[in-house]
Every structure is written in C-alpha cells, then in structure tokens.
Design a protein around this motif. Sequence first.
Motif, PDB file in Angstrom:
ATOM      1  N   TRP A  79      51.326  43.736  43.629  1.00 31.97           N
ATOM      2  CA  TRP A  79      50.432  44.212  42.638  1.00 31.97           C
ATOM      3  C   TRP A  79      50.987  43.018  41.758  1.00 31.97           C
ATOM      4  O   TRP A  79      50.564  41.666  40.356  1.00 31.97           O
ATOM      5  CB  TRP A  79      50.578  45.474  42.216  1.00 31.97           C
ATOM      6  N   ILE A  80      52.804  42.820  40.909  1.00 20.36           N
ATOM      7  CA  ILE A  80      52.915  42.586  40.651  1.00 20.36           C
ATOM      8  C   ILE A  80      52.826  41.069  39.805  1.00 20.36           C
ATOM      9  O   ILE A  80      52.519  40.752  39.326  1.00 20.36           O
ATOM     10  CB  ILE A  80      54.780  43.182  39.831  1.00 20.36           C
ATOM     11  N   VAL A  83      49.943  40.119  39.407  1.00 15.11           N
ATOM     12  CA  VAL A  83      49.235  39.578  37.706  1.00 15.11           C
ATOM     13  C   VAL A  83      50.033  38.266  37.263  1.00 15.11           C
ATOM     14  O   VAL A  83      49.695  37.339  36.754  1.00 15.11           O
ATOM     15  CB  VAL A  83      49.461  40.671  37.881  1.00 15.11           C
ATOM     16  N   ASN A  86      48.415  34.729  38.907  1.00 12.84           N
ATOM     17  CA  ASN A  86      47.591  34.425  38.299  1.00 12.84           C
ATOM     18  C   ASN A  86      47.456  33.264  37.068  1.00 12.84           C
ATOM     19  O   ASN A  86      46.354  33.004  36.746  1.00 12.84           O
ATOM     20  CB  ASN A  86      46.135  35.792  38.359  1.00 12.84           C
ATOM     21  N   LEU A  87      48.120  35.125  35.876  1.00 18.63           N
ATOM     22  CA  LEU A  87      48.134  34.639  34.677  1.00 18.63           C
ATOM     23  C   LEU A  87      49.046  33.149  33.723  1.00 18.63           C
ATOM     24  O   LEU A  87      48.650  32.946  33.180  1.00 18.63           O
ATOM     25  CB  LEU A  87      48.645  35.405  34.064  1.00 18.63           C
ATOM     26  N   SER A  96      48.597  28.059  38.733  1.00 22.20           N
ATOM     27  CA  SER A  96      48.941  29.556  39.215  1.00 22.20           C
ATOM     28  C   SER A  96      49.635  29.284  40.958  1.00 22.20           C
ATOM     29  O   SER A  96      49.478  28.166  41.773  1.00 22.20           O
ATOM     30  CB  SER A  96      47.363  30.673  39.146  1.00 22.20           C
ATOM     31  N   ILE A 189      41.442  35.587  32.491  1.00 21.12           N
ATOM     32  CA  ILE A 189      42.602  36.688  32.085  1.00 21.12           C
ATOM     33  C   ILE A 189      42.257  37.775  33.205  1.00 21.12           C
ATOM     34  O   ILE A 189      42.826  39.002  34.211  1.00 21.12           O
ATOM     35  CB  ILE A 189      42.810  37.307  31.010  1.00 21.12           C
ATOM     36  N   ALA A 192      42.087  37.076  36.717  1.00 32.01           N
ATOM     37  CA  ALA A 192      43.424  37.521  37.748  1.00 32.01           C
ATOM     38  C   ALA A 192      43.784  38.768  37.871  1.00 32.01           C
ATOM     39  O   ALA A 192      44.032  39.037  38.996  1.00 32.01           O
ATOM     40  CB  ALA A 192      44.266  37.263  36.613  1.00 32.01           C
ATOM     41  N   LEU A 193      43.641  39.587  36.545  1.00 30.59           N
ATOM     42  CA  LEU A 193      44.222  41.076  36.826  1.00 30.59           C
ATOM     43  C   LEU A 193      42.948  41.943  37.771  1.00 30.59           C
ATOM     44  O   LEU A 193      43.385  42.236  39.103  1.00 30.59           O
ATOM     45  CB  LEU A 193      43.317  41.792  35.531  1.00 30.59           C
ATOM     46  N   GLN A 195      41.685  40.074  40.371  1.00 27.40           N
ATOM     47  CA  GLN A 195      41.844  39.922  41.777  1.00 27.40           C
ATOM     48  C   GLN A 195      43.519  40.205  42.608  1.00 27.40           C
ATOM     49  O   GLN A 195      43.702  40.311  43.673  1.00 27.40           O
ATOM     50  CB  GLN A 195      41.948  37.869  41.695  1.00 27.40           C
ATOM     51  N   ALA A 196      44.045  40.552  41.253  1.00 32.19           N
ATOM     52  CA  ALA A 196      45.827  40.943  42.154  1.00 32.19           C
ATOM     53  C   ALA A 196      45.707  42.335  42.106  1.00 32.19           C
ATOM     54  O   ALA A 196      45.950  42.865  43.043  1.00 32.19           O
ATOM     55  CB  ALA A 196      46.534  40.831  40.620  1.00 32.19           C
ATOM     56  N   TYR A 197      44.042  43.144  41.589  1.00 30.82           N
ATOM     57  CA  TYR A 197      44.169  44.429  41.921  1.00 30.82           C
ATOM     58  C   TYR A 197      43.436  44.827  43.095  1.00 30.82           C
ATOM     59  O   TYR A 197      44.068  45.356  44.269  1.00 30.82           O
ATOM     60  CB  TYR A 197      43.555  45.517  40.627  1.00 30.82           C
TER      61      TYR A 197
END
Lengths: 226, 249
Positions: A79-80, A83, A86-87, A96, A189, A192-193, A195-197
């Motif tokens: 996750w970290i 994030v 992606n950001l 990215s 933004i 990105a969040l 997709q990470a999640y």
Amino acid sequence: MIRTVFVCGPLSITATVLTTWLIMAVLWLVAWLTARRLSIDPGPLQSAVEGVVSSIEEAVSAVAPQHARRILPLIGTLWIFLVGANLCGLIPGLHSPTRDLSATAALATVVFLSTIWFGVRIQGVKRYLHHYLVPSPILLPFHLLSEVTRTVALAVRLFGNMMSLEMAALLILLVAGFLAPVPILMLHIVEALVQAYIFGMLALIYVAGGIQSQQLREYKRGGPHA
Amino acid sequence: MELSWSTFLLEIINFLILVWILKHFLYQPVLDVLARRRAAVEEKISAARHMNEEAEQLRSEYENRLAVWDQERQQAREVLAQELNEERLRRLEALTSALAQEREKTQAKESRQRTKAQHELEHRALLQGAQFATRLLSQAAGPELEARLLTLLLHGLSALSDDQALALKNQRGEGPEVISVVSAYRLSAAQRQALKEALIKVSGLETRVHFEEDAELLAGLRVTIGSWVLYASIKDDLSGFAEFAHVAY
C-alpha cells in the motif's frame, strides 16, 4: 517507452528502477526519522505514521485476524509503496514506476509468490497443495489458470490505469496546452490512491485466501473445535 | 508495453528490500510503541478501574458507616428523648409537688392572714362596740340604771349556791375589817341596807360596810371584800369587755 539510464553488467538500470530507489530512500528516511523518536506521547509525524500503520493493521486484521502480524509487512509495504509510486508521477520530471509493466508484473509476482509462501509456511506444503484439488481434482487446471490470470490481471490492471492516466495527461497537454491537464492530474491523485488500495486489498485477499482456504475446509469438516 | 527482465528482477529485489526496511524501521517499532501505549492505557484503565472499585468500596463503607451513624444517632436521639421525657416528668412532678406545697403554704398563709384580718376586724369591731357602748352607756347612765344593776347584783348574790358561796369565802382570804362598796350615785338607805345584808350573808362576815361614790363607774357598783372584788358597774363591765377583746385577740 521506458528509458534506460545506465547499464550495470547484465542489468539495465531504467528510470523505473531509479524512481523506485528514490521512493525507497524517502520511505526509509521517513521510517528512520519516525522510528528514532518514537515515544508514548506522539508528535505530529509519529501520530500520522501511527495512523497509517494502525489503519493497515486494522484492514489486515479484518481479513486475516489470526495472521495479521505475519502478512502486515507485505500488505502494508504494498500500500505504502504503491501510493508513493502512483503519486510520484505528479512530480515534474518523474514517472510512476507503476506505469512500467515490468514493475507491476514484479509486484504481482511478489504477491503470487507470497501467497504460496505464506500458505506453505502456515499450512504446510501438502495441505497447501491439497487445496488445489478441492472440491474436486478436476478443478486443478482451473485453479492453476486462476492463479496465473489473477496475477496477470493484477499486474495489467495497475499498469494500464497508471499508464493511461499519464498518457491522457500528456495528450491533453499536447492538444489543449499548459494547465489544461490539471483536472486530469487531480483525477490522477484519486486514481492513484484507488489503484493502490485495490492492488493491496486484492493482494491481501489472495494471501489470506491461500492461508485460510484450507482452514475453512477443516473448520467445516470438523466443526469449531477442529 | 514491453517487459524488461532486468527491471522485473530489480523491482522484485527492491520491493523485498523495502519490505525488510519498513518491517524493521517502521512496522515493528511503531507496533511496539502502539503495544506499549495500549498496555499503558490498559494499565491506566486497570488502575482507574481499581481506583473506581476502591472508591466504590470506600463509598459503600462510608454509606454503611453513615447508616450506622444514623442508626446510632437515632438511638441516641431516642435515648435522649426518653431521658428528657423522664427528666421532664420528674421535674414536672417535683414542680407539681412544690406547687402543691406552695399552694398549701399560700392557702395556710392566706387563711392565717384571713383569720388575722378577721380577728383584727372583730377586735376593731369589739373596740368600736366597746367605745360605742361606752359612749352610749355614758350618755344613758343614771340612777335608774344603777338601781337596776344593784337589783341584778342582789339577785345574783342571792342566787349563789352553797358551793359558790364557799368558793367566795375561800378566795377572800382572811376577814377584812371593812367591806368597801363604791357606787356611781349615792345609794339610798334602803339600797345600802339591802346590799349590806346580802354581802354579809354571802361573805359570812360581820364587818362594817363603807359606801362611797365614784362617778367614773358611770353606773353600778364595785364591791371589795379583801382580795375579792365584785364588779357590777358599767365602767368595769366595759373595761372587762374591752379587756376580753384584747385578751381574746
């Protein structure tokens, strides 16, 4: 087209790898700064980090409460890192790492191997492999196909979304001009969040499924005390 | 969209290194801190719960103690009320007794005062009566009254029994040489003779009778035979009346 920055022997060091190292350095710096000043009464930075870690722990515990501490580093790091990865495309001059299929495929491969690793570590090789044969050995090819396709889907989903976002922003910039892709960047933004999640949650479900599928069958077979 | 095996391999290695870094520099310390804080919070909660239990226990003890105090206070109040009631009854009884005694004393005192006042009134009435009689008899006195008194004296002397006559003889002592007769008015010869005979008969003496007049007697006679004196005058009777009143009261 991923640019190769330099070559080190047989390894080609691309911008994706360099960006990953940069993200790793930043995360290591933040972790080190936080870890060296940890106290019972937290400051703002420690409170934020504790909030992130607590949220990850709660999410992992909700899915796999018995093995949360064991799989938390993998899922939390996913996750970290995702994030951050992606950001970081929003920063001018950086791309990215997740717009590179090699990176997303590597992460998906890590998830695939981790599923097997944690399943074998917790259930044992025989019991883990046995879950491919239930409810019927006929389903073994489909289980194997599912393992491959979901790993590929995991990699391609993240790669496609992130690359398309950057591509869309680039195309709008070329067509409409300066500041025109700002809404797309804001969407970047959110995406990105999200997709990470999604990537982390799917990885969590896959790993937890590999751990608990055999346990669930044993539970159904022998009751709560089995 | 091409797959670089070099990047693929390096990314796997990078990610595993990152997992190790974050595990050792982030998750483990932060989770340890969270665990310590959770333990501290639980310890504080436990301490607070323990304090709360102690406070509840103290509150229960204080409530029990207050209940005991209330009960003791109620008992003490009842005892005090009983003692007060007994003391009140005792004092009331003593006061009633004292009041009765005081009432008796007052009644006795009032009775004495009333009796004394009545006696004073009677004495004053007697004195006033004596004064009135003296004034009246002084004005009404005269030879006729004296003659009447003489008649009464003679009748009395003649009516004496033998025992009374003997008592008179014993009281007069040795025989006097003379019998003194004092009258307010001069007696006639017949009166003198009748009186003389009566006196000689009563006294049994053959002595001379001396007659004289004294106007202060108002009316009547005074006969002296030795130590024996017969009062038959207004003055003597009034004096005796007044003296009787004085002696009586």
